[in-house]
Design an enzyme around this catalytic site. Structure first.
Site, PDB file in Angstrom:
ATOM      1  N   GLU A 100      42.210  59.900  -6.200  1.00  0.00           N
ATOM      2  CA  GLU A 100      41.647  61.138  -6.772  1.00  0.00           C
ATOM      3  C   GLU A 100      41.339  60.941  -8.255  1.00  0.00           C
ATOM      4  O   GLU A 100      40.345  61.472  -8.766  1.00  0.00           O
ATOM      5  CB  GLU A 100      42.624  62.305  -6.544  1.00  0.00           C
ATOM      6  CG  GLU A 100      42.637  62.706  -5.070  1.00  0.00           C
ATOM      7  CD  GLU A 100      43.974  63.231  -4.550  1.00  0.00           C
ATOM      8  OE1 GLU A 100      44.845  63.609  -5.357  1.00  0.00           O
ATOM      9  OE2 GLU A 100      44.139  63.252  -3.309  1.00  0.00           O
ATOM     10  N   GLU A 170      46.739  53.497   0.082  1.00  0.00           N
ATOM     11  CA  GLU A 170      46.308  54.800   0.595  1.00  0.00           C
ATOM     12  C   GLU A 170      44.832  54.729   0.972  1.00  0.00           C
ATOM     13  O   GLU A 170      43.961  54.840   0.093  1.00  0.00           O
ATOM     14  CB  GLU A 170      46.493  55.868  -0.487  1.00  0.00           C
ATOM     15  CG  GLU A 170      47.930  56.013  -0.959  1.00  0.00           C
ATOM     16  CD  GLU A 170      48.183  57.396  -1.561  1.00  0.00           C
ATOM     17  OE1 GLU A 170      49.140  58.043  -1.114  1.00  0.00           O
ATOM     18  OE2 GLU A 170      47.416  57.838  -2.433  1.00  0.00           O
ATOM     19  N   GLY A 176      44.864  63.630   2.969  1.00  0.00           N
ATOM     20  CA  GLY A 176      44.660  65.072   3.083  1.00  0.00           C
ATOM     21  C   GLY A 176      43.723  65.470   4.213  1.00  0.00           C
ATOM     22  O   GLY A 176      43.288  66.612   4.299  1.00  0.00           O
ATOM     23  N   SER A 216      48.189  61.317   4.910  1.00  0.00           N
ATOM     24  CA  SER A 216      48.635  62.153   6.021  1.00  0.00           C
ATOM     25  C   SER A 216      49.943  61.652   6.659  1.00  0.00           C
ATOM     26  O   SER A 216      50.151  61.796   7.864  1.00  0.00           O
ATOM     27  CB  SER A 216      47.530  62.294   7.077  1.00  0.00           C
ATOM     28  OG  SER A 216      46.366  62.864   6.497  1.00  0.00           O
TER      29      SER A 216
HETATM   30  P1  13P Z   1      48.482  63.478   1.974  1.00  0.00           P
HETATM   31  O1  13P Z   1      49.863  63.051   2.402  1.00  0.00           O
HETATM   32  O2  13P Z   1      48.377  64.942   1.699  1.00  0.00           O
HETATM   33  O3  13P Z   1      47.425  62.934   2.875  1.00  0.00           O
HETATM   34  O4  13P Z   1      48.241  62.772   0.530  1.00  0.00           O
HETATM   35  C1  13P Z   1      48.468  61.423   0.412  1.00  0.00           C
HETATM   36  C2  13P Z   1      48.400  61.066  -1.021  1.00  0.00           C
HETATM   37  O5  13P Z   1      47.343  61.047  -1.615  1.00  0.00           O
HETATM   38  C3  13P Z   1      49.664  60.776  -1.725  1.00  0.00           C
HETATM   39  O6  13P Z   1      49.424  60.234  -2.986  1.00  0.00           O
END
Ligand code: 13P
Length: 254
Positions: A100, A170, A176, A216
């Site tokens: 992000e 990730e 998400g 997730s």
């Molecule tokens: P989620 O577990 O909500 O998919 O997010 C993962 C994440 O970006 C953790 O840094």
């Protein structure tokens, strides 16, 4: 042997009061301890001091992490947070290079590398994130993409204690979205990350570095990831925002 790690990334969620409440609830839920599992919570910057106070007052079995840092020690950098400021509120971990931040705030591998060096000079453990977007996964070049990120993100780092550098893989398409990578998908890339770390730092150091899966991850699927040889834990977003789901993940890792 590597201790497993479950780290919660609260992202931009929880006001100060809500963050303190979540930390209290989590301390309560984990009051029997976490065994050999290292647990970290990474609240928003303005919540750090409040969560740190809860950790001290309740002798909570988790460590404090930040979500970002700047690489200068002080000065005219409006809106940024220096490493000594994190240190002063008791943060011992810090997420860097989250997708992000790379996507929305244009953080580059060079930035991630500078942040890692700064953190390590302050004895704050980087949780350095990497991972491919959907189009790279669909093109089948995800391993090469992530290996390239790892090489750039670790350039010139000196890792004397492998417990003090953490990588989080990730895959961006799984964050998400409710769309998890399979445990085999995670192992494929985490194995390649460890092999790359071994080329750079030597096998012994690479064997001591924790590699987390994120995207997730939740109580129902975390055990499957942890069965894999090169997956040492999880970096958890959504499921870290409730004490019951996050503590269930810690317990599944114990
Ligand atoms: P989620 O577990 O909500 O998919 O997010 C993962 C994440 O970006 C953790 O840094």
């Amino acid at each position: 042997m590597r201790n497993r790690m479950i780290a919660g990334n609260w992202k931009m969620n929880k006001t100060y009061t809500e963050g303190v409440q979540l930390a209290q609830d989590l301390a309560e839920a984990l009051s029997d301890g976490t065994g050999n599992v290292d647990v970290v919570v990474c609240p928003p910057t303005v919540d750090l001091k409040g969560v740190s106070t809860v950790i001290d007052q309740q002798s909570a079995p988790f460590a404090l992490g930040a979500q970002n840092v700047y690489w200068e020690e002080s000065g005219a950098y409006t809106g940024e947070t220096a490493p000594n400021m994190l240190e002063a509120v008791g943060a011992t971990y810090c997420i860097i290079g989250h997708s992000e931040r790379r996507d929305y705030f244009h953080e580059t591998d060079e930035d991630v590398n500078k942040k890692a060096k700064t953190l390590m000079s302050h004895n704050i453990v980087p949780i350095s994130c990497c991972g491919e977007p959907l189009e790279i996964r669909e093109a089948g070049t995800h391993v090469a993409y992530v290996v390239d990120q790892i090489k750039k993100d670790t350039e010139g780092l000196e890792i004397s204690d492998p417990a003090k550098y953490v990588v989080a893989y990730e895959p961006i398409w799984a964050i998400g979205t409710g769309k998890t990578a399979t445990a085999d998908d995670a192992q494929e890339v985490c194995g390649a990350i460890r092999a790359t770390l071994a080329e750079i730092f030597g096998q012994e150091t690479a064997d001591g570095i924790r590699i987390l899966y994120g995207g997730s991850a939740k109580p129902e699927n975390v055990a499957g990831f942890l069965e894999k040889e090169d997956v040492d834990g999880a970096l958890v977003g959504g499921a870290s925002l409730k004490a019951d789901s996050f503590s269930a993940m810690v317990k599944a890792a114990m």
